[in-house]
Design a protein around this motif. Sequence first.
Motif, short mmCIF file in Angstrom:
data_model
loop_
_atom_site.label_atom_id
_atom_site.label_comp_id
_atom_site.label_asym_id
_atom_site.label_seq_id
_atom_site.Cartn_x
_atom_site.Cartn_y
_atom_site.Cartn_z
N VAL A 1 0.86 -0.84 0.42
CA VAL A 1 0.17 -0.05 -0.17
C VAL A 1 0.84 1.03 -0.39
N GLY A 2 1.78 1.46 0.14
CA GLY A 2 2.47 2.46 0.76
C GLY A 2 1.75 3.89 1.38
N GLU A 3 3.25 5.13 1.97
CA GLU A 3 2.66 5.64 2.51
C GLU A 3 3.10 4.95 3.74
N ALA A 4 2.51 5.53 4.81
CA ALA A 4 2.50 5.51 6.55
C ALA A 4 3.12 4.09 6.38
N GLU A 5 3.97 2.74 6.94
CA GLU A 5 2.95 1.34 7.04
C GLU A 5 4.15 0.90 8.43
N ALA A 6 3.41 -0.08 8.03
CA ALA A 6 4.04 -0.97 9.84
C ALA A 6 5.03 -1.62 9.47
N GLY A 7 5.26 -2.08 7.97
CA GLY A 7 6.22 -2.65 7.14
C GLY A 7 5.98 -4.11 7.33
N LEU A 8 4.84 -4.43 7.73
CA LEU A 8 4.44 -6.17 6.82
C LEU A 8 4.74 -6.50 6.21
N VAL A 9 4.87 -8.18 5.53
CA VAL A 9 5.36 -8.65 4.84
C VAL A 9 4.54 -9.24 4.13
N GLN B 1 -5.80 -8.06 16.87
CA GLN B 1 -5.13 -7.08 17.64
C GLN B 1 -4.06 -6.98 17.28
N GLN B 2 -2.71 -7.61 16.65
CA GLN B 2 -1.34 -6.54 16.02
C GLN B 2 -1.74 -5.26 15.03
N LEU B 3 -2.71 -6.37 14.01
CA LEU B 3 -2.59 -5.45 13.32
C LEU B 3 -4.27 -3.96 13.32
N LEU B 4 -4.72 -4.28 14.57
CA LEU B 4 -4.89 -2.91 14.55
C LEU B 4 -3.93 -2.18 15.56
N GLU B 5 -3.31 -2.88 16.22
CA GLU B 5 -2.45 -1.50 16.70
C GLU B 5 -1.06 -0.86 16.05
N ALA B 6 -0.84 -1.78 15.04
CA ALA B 6 0.24 -1.12 13.88
C ALA B 6 -1.11 -0.16 13.45
N ALA C 1 -10.84 1.64 22.70
CA ALA C 1 -10.01 2.49 24.18
C ALA C 1 -8.81 2.58 24.48
N ALA C 2 -8.55 1.24 24.13
CA ALA C 2 -7.04 0.74 25.15
C ALA C 2 -5.58 1.06 24.09
N ILE C 3 -6.48 0.97 22.30
CA ILE C 3 -5.76 0.84 21.73
C ILE C 3 -5.17 2.02 21.60
N VAL C 4 -5.87 2.86 20.69
CA VAL C 4 -5.73 4.02 20.44
C VAL C 4 -4.73 4.99 22.14
N SER C 5 -4.99 4.56 23.24
CA SER C 5 -4.55 5.31 24.53
C SER C 5 -2.85 5.09 24.77
N MET C 6 -1.94 3.80 23.87
CA MET C 6 -1.27 2.96 23.53
C MET C 6 -0.10 4.53 23.02
N PRO C 7 1.44 4.19 23.81
CA PRO C 7 2.02 4.86 23.67
C PRO C 7 3.17 4.98 22.41
N ARG C 8 3.40 3.57 22.38
CA ARG C 8 3.90 2.83 21.14
C ARG C 8 3.53 1.43 21.34
N VAL C 9 4.10 1.08 19.89
CA VAL C 9 3.81 -0.48 18.92
C VAL C 9 4.55 -0.90 18.91
N ARG D 1 12.21 -9.35 12.16
CA ARG D 1 13.32 -7.79 12.63
C ARG D 1 11.81 -6.89 13.27
N THR D 2 11.65 -6.50 14.56
CA THR D 2 10.79 -5.83 15.51
C THR D 2 11.35 -5.15 15.44
N THR D 3 10.58 -3.77 14.89
CA THR D 3 10.22 -2.30 14.82
C THR D 3 9.49 -1.49 16.49
N THR D 4 9.89 -0.48 16.82
CA THR D 4 8.70 0.14 17.52
C THR D 4 8.20 1.34 17.07
N PHE D 5 6.98 1.68 16.98
CA PHE D 5 6.88 2.67 16.59
C PHE D 5 5.71 3.70 17.67
N ASP D 6 6.51 4.58 17.94
CA ASP D 6 5.58 5.84 19.32
C ASP D 6 4.53 6.23 19.20
#
Length: 170
Positions: free
Chosen positions: A13-21, A29-34, A108-116, A123-128
Amino acid sequence: TERVTVTGGAAGVGEAEAGLVAGESYTVQQLLEAMLVRSGNDAAFALAEHVAGDESAFVALMNQKAVELGLSHTAFTNPHGLDEDGHHTSAADLATLSTVAMADPRFAAIVSMPRVSVTAGGRTTTFDNSNKLLGTYEGATGIKTGWTNDAGYCLVASAHRGSISFIAVV
């Protein structure tokens, strides 16, 4: 916990992405957080395909829900929000949609997370979270930042103080 295998379409898709392969599997749950913390367009597309089978079927569901919620200034053409002819919303409609979404404690719990953290391609990447109100504004609880060429910078923010909850759309 349901598993979703990412397609090439979602991964590209491109632009802002989580780097999914493509070919890798993630939980919903992981996709919702990303999607909600990272603004992962790839995650949004993967979830759309998983829920409805393909992008156009999911967009039809989005538009159906918009009508049900009375979002009279909203029309969707894609699941990720990138600029596209005919894809638009208003601040008032975003406030309505956010009020409904924040009533779901999982959202509500997901959108309040400071990072994922997202693991993709070994590779594990942490996004703020780009919502800088979280952790700096007393009572901030979410929701989402965004940016496109057509819309510019956008923020849907929420906060809770005492017995009152607020939603602001900028």
